[in-house]
Design an enzyme around this catalytic site. Structure first.
Site, mmCIF file in Angstrom:
data_model
loop_
_atom_site.group_PDB
_atom_site.id
_atom_site.type_symbol
_atom_site.label_atom_id
_atom_site.label_comp_id
_atom_site.label_asym_id
_atom_site.label_seq_id
_atom_site.Cartn_x
_atom_site.Cartn_y
_atom_site.Cartn_z
ATOM 1 N N GLY B 56 0.804 -1.220 0.000
ATOM 2 C CA GLY B 56 0.000 0.000 0.000
ATOM 3 C C GLY B 56 0.836 1.268 0.000
ATOM 4 N N CYS B 140 -8.521 2.193 6.172
ATOM 5 C CA CYS B 140 -7.643 3.186 6.780
ATOM 6 C C CYS B 140 -8.502 4.157 7.601
ATOM 7 C CB CYS B 140 -6.914 3.925 5.667
ATOM 8 S SG CYS B 140 -5.548 4.895 6.269
ATOM 9 N N GLY B 254 -6.024 -16.435 3.508
ATOM 10 C CA GLY B 254 -5.397 -17.676 3.952
ATOM 11 C C GLY B 254 -5.197 -18.738 2.890
ATOM 12 N N GLY B 275 -1.570 -14.110 0.049
ATOM 13 C CA GLY B 275 -0.978 -13.161 0.985
ATOM 14 C C GLY B 275 0.066 -13.786 1.875
#
Lengths: 276, 324
Positions: B56, B140, B254, B275
């Site tokens: 990010g 965020c 996952g 991820g």
């Protein structure tokens, strides 16, 4: 760095909860520099608990560069599983990783300071110095622990002509107290004035050593142990606070630096010790 | 023999269109787990992926949170990195050159503390060569709403996506937070706001305590849980979101194996993001991709699109025919 499968050659308990594991991994053994580490997986990659690989320093390269020996201490679930591995079991390895000890002239003498399993990277470093640099360079090892069980591998260092200064918190071996008190005593008495100091152990110990080195203006490098998610620079989980590289801002600003990529060995001048 | 299989496998059509980004296969990297590509390039060919979603980016560099930042939990990992990143300018100048010629489309994950920051980022990235799309991290804190995340309420997410869509020339994927009441409402509201696709799930808020020291294990106290521990929750949310919207859904949560990826695809995901598994095995993307190809081949499925969300009709029929 490479991702390889290693075969366990031996895995023996050398002292209470301390183990030495020999791993055949000829693809990577020849390229390791002192102070570098591997991410190791002691269980199948389809078992997710524990989930993450674990970082380990290299104690020495074995055979004709056919494998590595890892010195480790059983402290949690990962190392407990590791301690149960046997000859011919497999482990996953990624490495060698990180930046190790600086490779240049070490002056007139070197003092290595270690706490507990922090002794691990210094054997390979000493071997390397003896083979590649100077056979006669005076090297002193200040090794500390809580008791006799922590006094591991001392004879290996003696065989390489290293002077040993042991200390234990319970007084069972050597100086009674912390390894940093033993070092301070010698530095204050000017018994030693090493050209270089290298340290590996708990963060509180590293901080004490760093402050002494900075006070006496002795070049000093520390190998920092940090919890790591990946070991290869992507997760940003293992960071330490360092001074900004931009020297004009170095006193006022800091940044978080990855132990796995920019470390694990750092110049003590680069770390913000007051924040550690 | 091996050669024949390889040739046959190549005939399976894995391509898909994610809101205007044509991807050659459904395997992507999840933001924050693949660095800026350079860290992973020693281990895996970066052209392997359908798309690479980078760490990010914010307008200005961010230092991130103090350590400890991560803690391992059963089959999971809680992180509170604090969105540490090099900032837009350094990303474009220093990181993008390697990525833009890597052979996989680059999607930039962005975040800000105000709607204006998001819009400015999206607009600036629209003028940069080599970027295929934007992924909006709406988890965020919104400074103007006292730190409440944009992604918690459908109306906040709607306003944000609507504004960014207006500023951006690039396709927009909105990354949804699972920390909401109803994921279907969130997905619908960002679709209505003009999002070209949704990706889900982001991490689940979580906490771990050291009982010996009687202290939180993370400096930030609370972090985001990822890894196989969250996968069944993610599959459920992908299933729900895919039932609620017509835009493409990208499954995240996952994924450790090709079987996990296929599960998400059957639940309704057009593509998946890997991820936490990248931390454990930097070549996992290639393994998952090969596994998907082999799975399709061995089940005589010509196109990946044939199985995307394929249980939906079946479940309807099953339930209709049952006496319950």
């Amino acid at each position: 760095m490479k991702q390889v499968i290693g075969k366990v050659l031996y895995n023996s308990e050398i002292s209470q909860s301390y183990f030495k594991m020999g791993i055949a991994c000829s693809d990577v053994a020849s390229s390791i520099l002192p102070g570098q580490f591997f991410m190791l997986r002691a269980w199948s990659d389809t078992e997710y608990d524990p989930l993450l690989n674990r970082p380990f320093g290299v104690y020495r390269v074995i055979g004709e560069e056919e494998g590595v020996e890892i010195l480790y201490r059983v402290v949690g679930r990962g190392t407990r599983i590791m301690s149960q591995l046997r000859h011919r079991d497999f482990v996953g390895l990624i490495g060698p990783l990180g930046k190790g000890f600086p490779i240049y002239e070490y002056g007139d003498s070197v003092a290595m300071i270690s706490g507990g399993v922090g002794i691990a990277p210094f054997y390979f470093f000493t071997q390397w110095i003896r083979n590649k640099k100077s056979y006669n360079l005076p090297i002193t090892l200040y090794h500390g622990g809580s008791g006799m069980d922590d006094m591991v591998c001392i004879e290996d260092f003696e065989a390489l002509g290293v002077e040993i200064k042991s200390s234990t918190e319970d007084g069972s071996v050597g100086f009674k107290g912390y390894v940093t008190d033993n070092l301070r005593k010698d530095l204050e008495k000017k018994n030693i004035m090493p050209s270089f100091m290298l340290a590996c152990g708990p963060k509180a110990m590293l901080k004490e050593v760093a402050l002494m080195a900075l006070k006496d203006d002795i070049p000093c490098f520390v190998s920092i142990d940090s919890v790591m998610g990946c070991g290869i620079g992507t997760c940003l989980g293992c960071v330490v606070k360092t001074r900004k590289k931009d020297k004009s801002k170095a006193d006022t600003e800091f940044e978080y630096t990855r132990v796995c990529m920019e470390g694990p060995v750092f110049d003590v001048k680069d770390i913000l010790w007051e924040k550690l | 023999m091996g050669k024949t299989i390889e040739t046959d496998v190549k005939m399976v059509d894995l391509s898909t269109n994610i809101g205007g980004v044509v991807i050659k296969n459904p395997v992507m990297t999840a933001s924050g787990t693949f660095g800026y590509g350079e860290e992973m390039s020693p281990y895996i060919d970066l052209s392997t992926f359908g798309a690479i979603i980078v760490k990010g980016i914010s307008l200005k560099p961010r230092k991130g949170n103090p350590a400890p930042r991560i803690v391992e939990t059963p089959s999971g990992l809680i992180n509170a990195i604090g969105l540490q990143n090099v900032g837009l300018d350094a990303f474009v100048d220093e990181k993008l050159p390697l990525l833009k010629d890597c052979g996989s489309p680059v999607i930039v994950n962005i975040f800000g503390e105000t709607i204006d920051e998001y819009c400015l980022l999206a607009e600036k990235l629209g003028h940069v060569d080599g970027i295929a799309g934007i992924e909006l991290n709406i988890s965020c804190p919104n400074v103007k709403k006292g730190g409440m995340e944009f992604g918690r309420q459908p109306e906040d997410a709607y306003r944000l996506v609507r504004a960014v869509k207006h500023s951006a020339k690039l396709p927009i994927i909105t990354k949804l937070s699972p920390n909401v009441g109803d994921i279907r409402e969130m997905a619908s509201s960002v679709e209505e706001a003009g999002s070209d696709a949704v990706s889900l799930i982001n991490t689940i808020t979580a906490m771990s305590i050291d009982i010996e020291k009687r202290r939180p294990r993370l400096f930030n106290v609370i972090g985001g849980l990822s890894g196989p521990a969250i996968r069944p929750i993610a599959v459920r949310m992908v299933w729900e979101a895919a039932g609620a919207v017509d835009i493409p859904v990208i499954g995240i949560g996952g994924i450790m194996t090709y079987e996990d990826a296929i599960e998400f695809i059957i639940a309704g995901a057009c593509a998946v993001q890997i991820g936490t598994a990248n931390f454990i095995d930097p070549t996992i993307g290639l393994k998952v991709l090969k596994g998907i190809k082999t799975y399709l081949k061995s089940h005589s499925i010509q196109r990946l699109s044939d199985i995307i969300g394929c249980i939906r009709g079946q479940i309807y029929t099953l339930h209709k025919n049952s006496n319950l």
